[in-house]
Design a protein around this motif. Structure first.
Motif, PDB file in Angstrom:
ATOM      1  N   THR A  38       0.821  -1.216   0.000  1.00 62.32           N
ATOM      2  CA  THR A  38       0.000   0.000   0.000  1.00 62.32           C
ATOM      3  C   THR A  38       0.851   1.260   0.000  1.00 62.32           C
ATOM      4  O   THR A  38       0.342   2.345  -0.289  1.00 62.32           O
ATOM      5  N   ASP A  39       2.135   1.139   0.328  1.00 59.58           N
ATOM      6  CA  ASP A  39       3.028   2.291   0.380  1.00 59.58           C
ATOM      7  C   ASP A  39       3.800   2.390  -0.933  1.00 59.58           C
ATOM      8  O   ASP A  39       4.725   1.600  -1.176  1.00 59.58           O
ATOM      9  N   PRO A  40       3.453   3.336  -1.794  1.00 60.72           N
ATOM     10  CA  PRO A  40       4.104   3.407  -3.108  1.00 60.72           C
ATOM     11  C   PRO A  40       5.583   3.757  -3.022  1.00 60.72           C
ATOM     12  O   PRO A  40       6.362   3.380  -3.902  1.00 60.72           O
ATOM     13  N   VAL A  41       5.974   4.458  -1.986  1.00 59.80           N
ATOM     14  CA  VAL A  41       7.370   4.887  -1.870  1.00 59.80           C
ATOM     15  C   VAL A  41       8.282   3.706  -1.560  1.00 59.80           C
ATOM     16  O   VAL A  41       9.261   3.433  -2.271  1.00 59.80           O
ATOM     17  N   THR A  42       7.972   2.971  -0.482  1.00 55.30           N
ATOM     18  CA  THR A  42       8.858   1.880  -0.068  1.00 55.30           C
ATOM     19  C   THR A  42       8.873   0.750  -1.087  1.00 55.30           C
ATOM     20  O   THR A  42       9.929   0.179  -1.380  1.00 55.30           O
ATOM     21  N   VAL A  43       7.703   0.424  -1.645  1.00 60.20           N
ATOM     22  CA  VAL A  43       7.675  -0.703  -2.577  1.00 60.20           C
ATOM     23  C   VAL A  43       8.408  -0.357  -3.876  1.00 60.20           C
ATOM     24  O   VAL A  43       9.076  -1.212  -4.470  1.00 60.20           O
ATOM     25  N   THR A  44       8.350   0.896  -4.290  1.00 55.77           N
ATOM     26  CA  THR A  44       9.089   1.318  -5.482  1.00 55.77           C
ATOM     27  C   THR A  44      10.588   1.300  -5.217  1.00 55.77           C
ATOM     28  O   THR A  44      11.387   0.916  -6.093  1.00 55.77           O
ATOM     29  N   GLU A  45      10.988   1.684  -4.003  1.00 53.30           N
ATOM     30  CA  GLU A  45      12.413   1.657  -3.649  1.00 53.30           C
ATOM     31  C   GLU A  45      12.966   0.236  -3.712  1.00 53.30           C
ATOM     32  O   GLU A  45      14.059   0.001  -4.249  1.00 53.30           O
ATOM     33  N   VAL A  46      12.220  -0.740  -3.159  1.00 53.39           N
ATOM     34  CA  VAL A  46      12.697  -2.124  -3.178  1.00 53.39           C
ATOM     35  C   VAL A  46      12.731  -2.658  -4.607  1.00 53.39           C
ATOM     36  O   VAL A  46      13.681  -3.330  -5.017  1.00 53.39           O
ATOM     37  N   ALA A  47      11.705  -2.352  -5.398  1.00 59.77           N
ATOM     38  CA  ALA A  47      11.679  -2.799  -6.796  1.00 59.77           C
ATOM     39  C   ALA A  47      12.835  -2.194  -7.588  1.00 59.77           C
ATOM     40  O   ALA A  47      13.468  -2.880  -8.404  1.00 59.77           O
ATOM     41  N   SER A  48      13.142  -0.919  -7.342  1.00 60.00           N
ATOM     42  CA  SER A  48      14.253  -0.261  -8.038  1.00 60.00           C
ATOM     43  C   SER A  48      15.580  -0.895  -7.652  1.00 60.00           C
ATOM     44  O   SER A  48      16.477  -1.058  -8.493  1.00 60.00           O
ATOM     45  N   GLU A  49      15.708  -1.253  -6.388  1.00 60.56           N
ATOM     46  CA  GLU A  49      16.916  -1.934  -5.910  1.00 60.56           C
ATOM     47  C   GLU A  49      17.097  -3.265  -6.643  1.00 60.56           C
ATOM     48  O   GLU A  49      18.213  -3.612  -7.061  1.00 60.56           O
ATOM     49  N   LEU A  50      16.015  -4.004  -6.799  1.00 59.64           N
ATOM     50  CA  LEU A  50      16.089  -5.282  -7.506  1.00 59.64           C
ATOM     51  C   LEU A  50      16.422  -5.072  -8.983  1.00 59.64           C
ATOM     52  O   LEU A  50      17.238  -5.804  -9.556  1.00 59.64           O
ATOM     53  N   ASP A  51      15.804  -4.073  -9.603  1.00 60.57           N
ATOM     54  CA  ASP A  51      16.099  -3.758 -11.004  1.00 60.57           C
ATOM     55  C   ASP A  51      17.582  -3.450 -11.198  1.00 60.57           C
ATOM     56  O   ASP A  51      18.208  -3.905 -12.165  1.00 60.57           O
ATOM     57  N   ALA A  52      18.124  -2.669 -10.264  1.00 60.42           N
ATOM     58  CA  ALA A  52      19.537  -2.293 -10.352  1.00 60.42           C
ATOM     59  C   ALA A  52      20.450  -3.500 -10.225  1.00 60.42           C
ATOM     60  O   ALA A  52      21.581  -3.492 -10.731  1.00 60.42           O
ATOM     61  N   GLY A  54      19.740  -6.345 -11.526  1.00 63.24           N
ATOM     62  CA  GLY A  54      19.514  -7.201 -12.675  1.00 63.24           C
ATOM     63  C   GLY A  54      18.313  -8.115 -12.561  1.00 63.24           C
ATOM     64  O   GLY A  54      18.138  -9.027 -13.376  1.00 63.24           O
ATOM     65  N   VAL A  55      17.472  -7.870 -11.544  1.00 63.97           N
ATOM     66  CA  VAL A  55      16.269  -8.679 -11.350  1.00 63.97           C
ATOM     67  C   VAL A  55      15.101  -7.989 -12.049  1.00 63.97           C
ATOM     68  O   VAL A  55      14.907  -6.782 -11.892  1.00 63.97           O
ATOM     69  N   LYS A  56      14.324  -8.750 -12.799  1.00 61.72           N
ATOM     70  CA  LYS A  56      13.138  -8.183 -13.416  1.00 61.72           C
ATOM     71  C   LYS A  56      12.063  -8.048 -12.339  1.00 61.72           C
ATOM     72  O   LYS A  56      11.580  -9.053 -11.800  1.00 61.72           O
ATOM     73  N   ALA A  57      11.705  -6.813 -12.002  1.00 56.06           N
ATOM     74  CA  ALA A  57      10.783  -6.567 -10.898  1.00 56.06           C
ATOM     75  C   ALA A  57       9.825  -5.442 -11.253  1.00 56.06           C
ATOM     76  O   ALA A  57      10.164  -4.537 -12.021  1.00 56.06           O
ATOM     77  N   THR A  58       8.638  -5.519 -10.685  1.00 53.01           N
ATOM     78  CA  THR A  58       7.653  -4.457 -10.884  1.00 53.01           C
ATOM     79  C   THR A  58       6.962  -4.164  -9.562  1.00 53.01           C
ATOM     80  O   THR A  58       6.675  -5.085  -8.788  1.00 53.01           O
ATOM     81  N   ALA A  59       6.728  -2.893  -9.286  1.00 51.21           N
ATOM     82  CA  ALA A  59       6.062  -2.473  -8.051  1.00 51.21           C
ATOM     83  C   ALA A  59       4.614  -2.123  -8.357  1.00 51.21           C
ATOM     84  O   ALA A  59       4.330  -1.415  -9.330  1.00 51.21           O
ATOM     85  N   VAL A  60       3.712  -2.622  -7.523  1.00 52.80           N
ATOM     86  CA  VAL A  60       2.290  -2.348  -7.694  1.00 52.80           C
ATOM     87  C   VAL A  60       1.732  -1.862  -6.362  1.00 52.80           C
ATOM     88  O   VAL A  60       1.880  -2.548  -5.345  1.00 52.80           O
ATOM     89  N   CYS A  61       1.109  -0.695  -6.377  1.00 54.20           N
ATOM     90  CA  CYS A  61       0.481  -0.172  -5.164  1.00 54.20           C
ATOM     91  C   CYS A  61      -0.943  -0.710  -5.103  1.00 54.20           C
ATOM     92  O   CYS A  61      -1.779  -0.370  -5.948  1.00 54.20           O
ATOM     93  N   ALA A  73      -4.626  -5.804 -10.178  1.00 54.09           N
ATOM     94  CA  ALA A  73      -3.180  -5.952 -10.006  1.00 54.09           C
ATOM     95  C   ALA A  73      -2.691  -7.273 -10.568  1.00 54.09           C
ATOM     96  O   ALA A  73      -1.613  -7.350 -11.176  1.00 54.09           O
ATOM     97  N   THR A  74      -3.463  -8.337 -10.387  1.00 52.69           N
ATOM     98  CA  THR A  74      -3.084  -9.643 -10.934  1.00 52.69           C
ATOM     99  C   THR A  74      -3.036  -9.600 -12.454  1.00 52.69           C
ATOM    100  O   THR A  74      -2.093 -10.107 -13.075  1.00 52.69           O
ATOM    101  N   VAL A  75      -4.037  -8.986 -13.048  1.00 53.06           N
ATOM    102  CA  VAL A  75      -4.065  -8.848 -14.509  1.00 53.06           C
ATOM    103  C   VAL A  75      -2.853  -8.053 -14.982  1.00 53.06           C
ATOM    104  O   VAL A  75      -2.193  -8.408 -15.976  1.00 53.06           O
ATOM    105  N   GLU A  76      -2.525  -6.974 -14.266  1.00 54.27           N
ATOM    106  CA  GLU A  76      -1.377  -6.136 -14.631  1.00 54.27           C
ATOM    107  C   GLU A  76      -0.072  -6.920 -14.575  1.00 54.27           C
ATOM    108  O   GLU A  76       0.761  -6.843 -15.483  1.00 54.27           O
ATOM    109  N   VAL A  77       0.104  -7.699 -13.505  1.00 56.88           N
ATOM    110  CA  VAL A  77       1.341  -8.473 -13.353  1.00 56.88           C
ATOM    111  C   VAL A  77       1.465  -9.513 -14.457  1.00 56.88           C
ATOM    112  O   VAL A  77       2.537  -9.688 -15.051  1.00 56.88           O
ATOM    113  N   GLU A  78       0.371 -10.215 -14.748  1.00 51.61           N
ATOM    114  CA  GLU A  78       0.450 -11.258 -15.766  1.00 51.61           C
ATOM    115  C   GLU A  78       0.677 -10.660 -17.150  1.00 51.61           C
ATOM    116  O   GLU A  78       1.281 -11.311 -18.015  1.00 51.61           O
ATOM    117  N   HIS A  79       0.232  -9.435 -17.362  1.00 50.52           N
ATOM    118  CA  HIS A  79       0.503  -8.754 -18.630  1.00 50.52           C
ATOM    119  C   HIS A  79       1.961  -8.296 -18.698  1.00 50.52           C
ATOM    120  O   HIS A  79       2.592  -8.370 -19.764  1.00 50.52           O
TER     121      HIS A  79
END
Length: 260
Positions: A38-52, A54-61, A73-79
Motif C-alpha cells: 500500500t506504500d508506493p514509496v517503499t515498494v518502489t524503492e525495493v523494486a528499483s533496488e532489484l532492477d539495479a 539485474g532482477v526483473k521486478a515491478t512495483a504495484v500499489c 493488479a493480478t491482470v497487470e502483473v500477468e501482462h
C-alpha cells in the motif's frame, strides 16, 4: 534454487520487513518479482533496488482488502511479467491490546488485512495457478496463531485464521497441482516489532528474548530475535522444487519460542 529461477512471483507487503526480504531473496535466486504494497514509496524503492541488481521486478500499489484492486493488479502483473507461478502472502498488520478493550472497528480492521487480504489475493492469484495446473503459495502467519498471547488476542486469532485458510486452500487445490504452506515467524526484527518495542518502553527488547511470566510468555530458547532474512529462507524452501511433496504444512521460524 530449483523451481525458482525464471518463475513469476507475487509478494504482498513487499515494501519493508519480511516481505521485502522475501522479494530480495527470490530475486537473487532468479525469480521475476511483482512487489505489492500500500506504500508506493517503499515498494518502489525495493523494486528499483532489484532492477539495479539485474532482477526483473515491478512495483504495484494495491490494498489487499480491495478485491477489485487485487484482481486488477493480478491482470497487470500477468501482462507485464507473465503468468504467476508463486505467491507469498506477507501483508499484515499488528494491533495490540486486551480483547475486552478492542473496538468493533479495530477488530474488523485487523481481520480485513490479515484474513480477507489473504483470501482476496489467493482467490485471484492461486485461482489462475489452479487453472494452469501448477503453482505454490506460502502465507506468512505467526507463531501467535498457535499459542495464546495476552494483549495479542485479535492478532493471534487473525493469524490462526489465515493459517487455516491457506491449508484449506491447499487441500482444495492439491489435485490441480497447487501447493499451499504456511511459515509462522516468532519475534522478528522488523519495523512492526520495533514499533511495539517503542510503545512498550525500555527493556522491551530484552524481555522479548527472556520471556515474561506475568504475560504467560516463554522466551526464545535460541536466545535471539529472528531476522527477516531467516524467515525468507523458509519461504524460499517451501516455494522451491525441493519442497515439491510438501503441502498443508505450518513451519515455525521462532527460535523455539512456541516450544514445538
Amino acid at each position: 534454487m530449483p523451481g525458482i529461477t525464471g518463475r513469476v512471483v507475487v509478494v504482498t507487503g513487499a515494501g519493508r520487513g519480511i516481505g521485502a526480504a522475501v522479494a530480495r531473496l527470490l530475486g537473487r535466486h532468479g525469480a521475476q518479482v511483482a512487489l505489492w504494497d500500500t506504500d508506493p514509496v517503499t515498494v518502489t524503492e525495493v523494486a528499483s533496488e532489484l532492477d539495479a541488481a539485474g532482477v526483473k521486478a515491478t512495483a504495484v500499489c494495491v490494498d489487499v482488502r480491495d478485491s477489485a484492486a487485487v484482481e486488477a493488479a493480478t491482470v497487470e502483473v500477468e501482462h507485464t511479467l507473465g503468468p504467476v507461478d508463486l505467491l507469498v502472502n506477507v501483508a499484515g498488520m499488528l494491533r495490540t491490546g486486551a480483547l475486552m478493550e478492542f473496538t468493533d472497528e479495530e477488530w474488523d480492521e485487523i481481520f480485513a488485512v490479515n484474513v480477507r487480504g489473504v483470501f482476496t489475493v489467493s482467490r485471484s492469484v492461486a485461482g489462475r495457478m489452479a487453472r494452469r495446473g501448477h503453482g505454490a503459495v506460502v502465507t506468512v502467519a505467526s507463531n501467535a496463531g498457535g499459542v495464546p498471547r495476552t494483549g495479542m488476542g485479535a492478532y493471534a486469532a487473525s493469524k490462526a485464521a489465515s493459517s487455516m485458510l491457506t491449508k484449506s486452500l491447499g487441500l482444495e487445490l492439491a489435485t490441480q497441482g497447487v501447493r499451499c504452506n504456511v511459515v509462522s515467524p516468532g519475534s522478528t526484527d522488523t519495523p512492526m516489532l520495533r514499533d511495539m518495542w517503542d510503545a512498550a518502553g525500555e527493556g522491551a527488547t530484552e524481555a522479548t528474548v527472556r520471556g515474561s511470566l506475568d504475560a504467560f510468555r516463554v522466551g526464545i530458547p535460541l536466545g535471539r530475535v529472528g531476522t527477516p532474512e531467516q524467515v525468507a529462507q523458509a519461504v524460499l524452501f517451501l516455494l522451491s522444487d525441493q519442497a515439491s511433496h510438501i503441502t498443508l504444512q505450518d513451519l515455525y521460524v521462532d527460535g523455539g519460542a512456541a516450544l514445538g
